[in-house]
Write a protein that holds these residues in place. Sequence first.
Motif, PDB file in Angstrom:
ATOM      1  N   GLY A   1     102.000 -35.924  76.312  1.00 58.51           N
ATOM      2  CA  GLY A   1     101.626 -34.964  77.346  1.00 58.51           C
ATOM      3  C   GLY A   1     100.513 -34.057  76.890  1.00 58.51           C
ATOM      4  N   ILE A   2      99.896 -33.398  77.841  1.00 59.89           N
ATOM      5  CA  ILE A   2      98.897 -32.371  77.563  1.00 59.89           C
ATOM      6  C   ILE A   2      99.327 -31.096  78.273  1.00 59.89           C
ATOM      7  CG2 ILE A   2      96.989 -33.978  77.216  1.00 59.89           C
ATOM      8  CD1 ILE A   2      96.099 -33.418  80.085  1.00 59.89           C
ATOM      9  N   TYR A   3      98.915 -29.961  77.756  1.00 62.84           N
ATOM     10  CA  TYR A   3      99.297 -28.695  78.374  1.00 62.84           C
ATOM     11  C   TYR A   3      98.212 -27.648  78.168  1.00 62.84           C
ATOM     12  CZ  TYR A   3     100.713 -27.531  73.552  1.00 62.84           C
ATOM     13  OH  TYR A   3     100.730 -27.331  72.200  1.00 62.84           O
ATOM     14  N   TYR A   4      98.259 -26.659  79.035  1.00 60.78           N
ATOM     15  CA  TYR A   4      97.358 -25.504  78.957  1.00 60.78           C
ATOM     16  C   TYR A   4      98.189 -24.240  79.068  1.00 60.78           C
ATOM     17  CZ  TYR A   4      94.345 -21.750  80.674  1.00 60.78           C
ATOM     18  OH  TYR A   4      93.738 -20.548  80.855  1.00 60.78           O
ATOM     19  N   ARG A   5      97.900 -23.251  78.234  1.00 61.80           N
ATOM     20  CA  ARG A   5      98.577 -21.963  78.299  1.00 61.80           C
ATOM     21  C   ARG A   5      97.550 -20.841  78.289  1.00 61.80           C
ATOM     22  NH1 ARG A   5     102.438 -24.875  75.477  1.00 61.80           N
ATOM     23  NH2 ARG A   5     104.511 -24.676  76.384  1.00 61.80           N
ATOM     24  N   ARG A   6      97.817 -19.849  79.111  1.00 63.35           N
ATOM     25  CA  ARG A   6      97.010 -18.637  79.136  1.00 63.35           C
ATOM     26  C   ARG A   6      97.889 -17.491  78.640  1.00 63.35           C
ATOM     27  NH1 ARG A   6      91.847 -16.201  79.495  1.00 63.35           N
ATOM     28  NH2 ARG A   6      92.084 -14.136  80.439  1.00 63.35           N
TER      29      ARG A   6
ATOM     30  N   LYS B   1      92.224 -16.279  74.618  1.00 69.44           N
ATOM     31  CA  LYS B   1      93.578 -16.190  75.155  1.00 69.44           C
ATOM     32  C   LYS B   1      94.056 -17.513  75.738  1.00 69.44           C
ATOM     33  CE  LYS B   1      93.445 -11.244  76.245  1.00 69.44           C
ATOM     34  NZ  LYS B   1      93.641 -10.223  77.305  1.00 69.44           N
ATOM     35  N   ASN B   2      93.291 -18.563  75.550  1.00 74.38           N
ATOM     36  CA  ASN B   2      93.615 -19.862  76.113  1.00 74.38           C
ATOM     37  C   ASN B   2      94.050 -20.836  75.014  1.00 74.38           C
ATOM     38  OD1 ASN B   2      92.583 -19.316  78.969  1.00 74.38           O
ATOM     39  ND2 ASN B   2      90.780 -18.858  77.722  1.00 74.38           N
ATOM     40  N   ILE B   3      94.986 -21.713  75.355  1.00 76.61           N
ATOM     41  CA  ILE B   3      95.476 -22.723  74.420  1.00 76.61           C
ATOM     42  C   ILE B   3      95.549 -24.055  75.155  1.00 76.61           C
ATOM     43  CG2 ILE B   3      97.396 -23.469  72.972  1.00 76.61           C
ATOM     44  CD1 ILE B   3      98.210 -20.550  72.687  1.00 76.61           C
ATOM     45  N   VAL B   4      94.953 -25.082  74.567  1.00 78.44           N
ATOM     46  CA  VAL B   4      95.047 -26.442  75.087  1.00 78.44           C
ATOM     47  C   VAL B   4      95.688 -27.304  74.009  1.00 78.44           C
ATOM     48  CG1 VAL B   4      93.788 -28.474  75.884  1.00 78.44           C
ATOM     49  CG2 VAL B   4      93.064 -26.196  76.604  1.00 78.44           C
ATOM     50  N   GLY B   5      96.697 -28.090  74.374  1.00 82.99           N
ATOM     51  CA  GLY B   5      97.388 -28.865  73.364  1.00 82.99           C
ATOM     52  C   GLY B   5      97.896 -30.198  73.874  1.00 82.99           C
TER      53      GLY B   5
ATOM     54  N   GLN C   1      97.319 -28.434  68.945  1.00 81.64           N
ATOM     55  CA  GLN C   1      96.701 -27.615  69.980  1.00 81.64           C
ATOM     56  C   GLN C   1      95.491 -26.878  69.430  1.00 81.64           C
ATOM     57  OE1 GLN C   1      99.915 -25.043  71.261  1.00 81.64           O
ATOM     58  NE2 GLN C   1      99.435 -23.475  69.759  1.00 81.64           N
ATOM     59  N   ILE C   2      94.628 -26.472  70.354  1.00 79.12           N
ATOM     60  CA  ILE C   2      93.412 -25.747  70.004  1.00 79.12           C
ATOM     61  C   ILE C   2      93.398 -24.433  70.773  1.00 79.12           C
ATOM     62  CG2 ILE C   2      90.897 -25.778  69.999  1.00 79.12           C
ATOM     63  CD1 ILE C   2      91.034 -28.830  70.027  1.00 79.12           C
ATOM     64  N   PRO C   3      93.587 -23.299  70.104  1.00 77.05           N
ATOM     65  CA  PRO C   3      93.488 -22.011  70.789  1.00 77.05           C
ATOM     66  C   PRO C   3      92.044 -21.515  70.811  1.00 77.05           C
ATOM     67  CG  PRO C   3      94.392 -21.721  68.577  1.00 77.05           C
ATOM     68  CD  PRO C   3      94.082 -23.181  68.735  1.00 77.05           C
TER      69      PRO C   3
ATOM     70  N   ASN D   1     100.302 -23.727  61.411  1.00 79.25           N
ATOM     71  CA  ASN D   1      99.009 -23.041  61.418  1.00 79.25           C
ATOM     72  C   ASN D   1      98.523 -22.985  62.863  1.00 79.25           C
ATOM     73  OD1 ASN D   1      97.731 -25.637  61.970  1.00 79.25           O
ATOM     74  ND2 ASN D   1      97.980 -26.068  59.773  1.00 79.25           N
ATOM     75  N   ARG D   2      97.256 -22.709  63.073  1.00 79.73           N
ATOM     76  CA  ARG D   2      96.745 -22.554  64.440  1.00 79.73           C
ATOM     77  C   ARG D   2      96.792 -23.848  65.236  1.00 79.73           C
ATOM     78  NH1 ARG D   2      93.407 -18.394  65.894  1.00 79.73           N
ATOM     79  NH2 ARG D   2      92.025 -19.817  67.016  1.00 79.73           N
TER      80      ARG D   2
END
Length: 511
Positions: free
Chosen positions: A446-451, A392-396, A387-389, A337-338
Amino acid sequence: MRISLAFIFVLTITTGFAQYAVSPNHANSYASNYRSVTTNVLPSPKVNFSQLYLDENGNFQNNDLSAANSNLNTSSQSYMMYQDSTAVKQKWYKTDTGTSLIIAGGLITAGTIMHFNTDFKVGVKDEINRYLPDFHNAIDDYTQYIPYAAVFALDAAGIKSKHSTYRKISTIGTAIGINLIVVQGLKYSIAEPRPDGSSNNSFPSGHTATAFMGAHIFHKEYKHRSPFYSIAAYTLATFTGVMRQLNDRHWISDVFAGAGIGIGTTELAYFLNDGWWKEKGINEIEETNRVINESKPSFLGVKVGYASLVNSTDGNEPGLEAKEGFKISFEGAYFFNRNLGVGGEIGFQSFPNTISDALKQEFADEGFEVLPQSSGNRLYYFGPYYQIPFGKNIVGTKLHAGLISGPNTKIFVRENQETFDLKEDAPQEYVYADYDPKSSFSYATGIYYRRVLNKNLSVGAYFDYAWADLKYDVTYMDDFNNGNPIYFPKESKTTNYDSYSFGANVSIMLW
């Protein structure tokens, strides 16, 4: 050297997306809608066509559009799509062919520069081949041909390519002919010795040229369906080039130049066949629009960044220390899911060893230099993602468990020479230290950020931390006796191998 390694991996994704994005055959491209213009349509002079424009989906967007339609002469059943050829004409470097030629030229230029920098080539060889010193696998003899077979296999499966079978055969035959002339001509005129000393025909890499030629043909024939066809083909070609270096058959300069030649000769083959075949042998194909399911933001990507051991290894071996290095890995996750998903990561970390001044001087007195090569580890992780979208940004974040294993690594000493002449006898080398790491349990978070840049691509940043204790056997040199090395007995050791890394990620969004 680290930049060149990173570039090899990232090139796989960037090449595919760069060419896909500028392709006039893209379903959302302005130019893709311009197929034919009829001559029996007489637009009203009251219509100001300069006011018409397209939105990002290729649809007309203008308040005067309905009025313009009402003023058209509709006595004919054929309608023009309001597209002036001057309006849709792209600059050459923004076309698929232009982008391909720029990439090919850049690779050939980089390979040529590296070809004349012998110290750099030898340094890359030391870094890569001594990370896997006993590596040998002949799989690259076969992977270079897979894209060619895949083109016809997909035809047999009913997945249409851009051109008919006979036109593809003609284009592939032309590309192979040009490639053989260029590659073999350069090989035997330059006569570059191979890293393993087996022959003098190293530059450029024929395997890599063949692999990238096949990948580029696959891209040209199937880019209309999905960028993943191109990504898969270029990934396989990159794998072939890397394997040529790991097998000690080519310098990095050979691989870069071979990749550029493969792409460039393919473009020339398509140019020639376009002139010979003209409009014959072109299949009618439908553009494929991917439907984005934002409820499942799955991804597959590459990570490149800085890595560091929490504790240096300076207390483990006399005169050797490793702490800072780099990390390259592939990571992917499937999301249910999201927010919740599961996935894994495969990659490696490399930590160059530094040599103490005392150890350097000790070997310098004997006429040798110590080569500060890298220690490191391969990593295999699996676990859950959260992760939390937002927009257009995603932090996980993630929690992984798995194994780390280091390759059998050697530290060498080499006879001092001011310059290298690869066509003469190679300088003598001896093993100073021989490390044989064992597989060890590890866990990481780990943590990550996606655009998300578009429906296919995202970029971002990451920070990872891993816990592990690495077990290994080591044998290292004690002294020289009449020019022959004397070694201490093998020892078994365990060292703290906690590490952290941070850097950039580039991902394909699978949705």
